[in-house]
Scaffold this active site. Structure first.
Site, short mmCIF file in Angstrom:
data_model
loop_
_atom_site.label_atom_id
_atom_site.label_comp_id
_atom_site.label_asym_id
_atom_site.label_seq_id
_atom_site.Cartn_x
_atom_site.Cartn_y
_atom_site.Cartn_z
N ASP A 32 0.83 -1.21 0.00
CA ASP A 32 0.00 0.00 0.00
C ASP A 32 0.87 1.26 0.00
O ASP A 32 1.96 1.27 0.58
CB ASP A 32 -0.89 -0.03 1.26
CG ASP A 32 -2.09 0.89 1.13
OD1 ASP A 32 -2.28 1.48 0.05
OD2 ASP A 32 -2.84 1.02 2.11
N HIS A 88 2.91 3.25 -9.00
CA HIS A 88 2.75 1.82 -9.26
C HIS A 88 4.00 1.25 -9.97
O HIS A 88 4.44 0.15 -9.68
CB HIS A 88 1.50 1.56 -10.10
CG HIS A 88 0.22 1.91 -9.39
ND1 HIS A 88 -0.02 1.55 -8.09
CD2 HIS A 88 -0.88 2.59 -9.81
CE1 HIS A 88 -1.23 1.99 -7.73
NE2 HIS A 88 -1.76 2.63 -8.74
N LEU A 110 10.92 -20.85 -3.66
CA LEU A 110 9.90 -19.87 -3.25
C LEU A 110 8.68 -20.05 -4.14
O LEU A 110 8.80 -20.17 -5.36
CB LEU A 110 10.46 -18.45 -3.42
CG LEU A 110 9.51 -17.30 -3.08
CD1 LEU A 110 9.23 -17.24 -1.58
CD2 LEU A 110 10.08 -15.96 -3.56
C1 FPP Z 1 -2.02 0.10 -3.33
O1 FPP Z 1 -1.51 1.43 -3.32
C2 FPP Z 1 -1.40 -0.65 -4.40
C3 FPP Z 1 -2.06 -1.25 -5.40
C4 FPP Z 1 -3.54 -1.21 -5.53
C5 FPP Z 1 -1.37 -1.96 -6.50
C6 FPP Z 1 -0.12 -2.70 -6.15
C7 FPP Z 1 0.67 -2.88 -7.40
C8 FPP Z 1 2.01 -2.84 -7.50
C9 FPP Z 1 2.89 -2.75 -6.34
C10 FPP Z 1 2.71 -2.86 -8.83
C11 FPP Z 1 2.45 -4.01 -9.73
C12 FPP Z 1 2.63 -5.33 -9.11
C13 FPP Z 1 3.41 -6.34 -9.57
C14 FPP Z 1 3.38 -7.65 -8.91
C15 FPP Z 1 4.33 -6.19 -10.70
P1 FPP Z 1 -2.50 2.64 -3.57
O2 FPP Z 1 -2.48 2.95 -5.01
O3 FPP Z 1 -3.85 2.33 -3.02
O4 FPP Z 1 -1.79 3.77 -2.75
P2 FPP Z 1 -2.47 4.95 -1.94
O5 FPP Z 1 -3.23 4.33 -0.80
O6 FPP Z 1 -1.31 5.76 -1.48
O7 FPP Z 1 -3.36 5.69 -2.89
#
Ligand code: FPP
Length: 255
Positions: free
Chosen positions: A16, A33, A127
């Protein structure tokens, strides 16, 4: 469901804070992201040396479809390029890749790359890396209940196999030992609900794009300092049966 102490750890990561990371720098959320995908590679690299044998990453929840279409497209693109780029790397390093969650709402290209990655890495034993995509813990439980035959023995272990099958995981995937959530938020957000019955939870303030191997090591260290009692008593309490979390209880009926 207690686990033998010498078995490897199953760690779940709620990644997050990508959006906040980007906004703090005046960048579009999607940039966060992209940097988050780099942090994924760091975590995967660090995991085996920390005794982690299953790593489940919450990459896209079933509720994330509510985000703007361009953000969804970027996330799906990052997932696809991760599967393409990391497939050979994972195979060489003994990492088995898998996607857990629904597949019927993903693009045909993403499903194709998922299947190719799963096939290419299926012999990996160091893993098991599970990417949770279009994933919902509640849906996995509902799917498991629907898959249960009336004549089947009803125990936790058997139900866990059904939960795993319902989300396309290896049925033998163990419950999760430790869930780490970054960015200071403290909730599960529909992640591994059945599997986390006795998980330890570690919340860290670091935003996901800044998370690295050292942060993972610290979280695992905090986990190892915790005493897991599975509803029993502490080993130091003088209770002779407290040594074993399963003592005095028939298999599959521990609470
Ligand atoms: C939450 O942060 C994160 C996500 C919804 C997406 C997670 C994706 C990645 C880490 C990248 C792609 C993954 C892989 C496996 C290659 P948020 O966007 O909700 O953050 P915020 O709460 O600060 O808005």
């Amino acid at each position: 469901m207690a686990r033998p102490p010498n078995e490897g750890l199953h760690v779940g990561l709620i990644m997050d804070g990508n959006g906040r990371w980007a906004q703090a720098r005046g960048l579009p959320r999607t940039e966060g992201h992209g940097r988050g995908a780099d942090a994924v590679r760091r975590a995967v690299e660090a995991a085996p040396a920390l005794g982690i044998t299953t790593l489940t990453l919450y990459a896209f929840s079933a509720d994330n479809w509510r985000r703007p279409a361009d953000e969804v497209a970027v996330l799906m693109g990052l997932l696809e390029s991760f599967l393409v780029r990391e497939r050979e790397n994972c195979r060489r390093r003994g990492v088995r890749l898998g996607l857990i969650g629904r597949r019927d709402r993903l693009s045909p290209a993403l499903v194709r790359e998922t299947e190719a990655a799963e096939l290419a890495t299926r012999d990996g034993t160091r893993l098991y890396l599970r990417l949770a995509v279009d994933y919902s813990g509640r849906s996995a439980i509902l799917g498991a209940a629907a898959g249960f035959r009336p004549d089947e023995r009803r125990d936790e272990r058997g139900f866990l196999r059904h939960v795993n099958r319902a989300c396309h995981s290896d049925p033998e995937t163990p419950p999760v030992d430790l869930i780490i959530r970054t960015s200071g938020e403290q909730r599960l957000s529909d992640f591994l609900l059945f599997e986390s019955a006795y998980a330890e939870l570690v919340f860290v303030d670091t935003l996901w794009p800044d998370f690295g191997g050292e942060d993972l090591r610290r979280a695992v260290e905090a986990f190892r300092r915790r005493e897991r009692r599975y509803g029993g008593l502490s080993a130091s309490s003088g209770n002779p049966s407290a040594e074993s979390a399963t003592a005095g209880c028939p298999p599959g009926q521990r609470v």
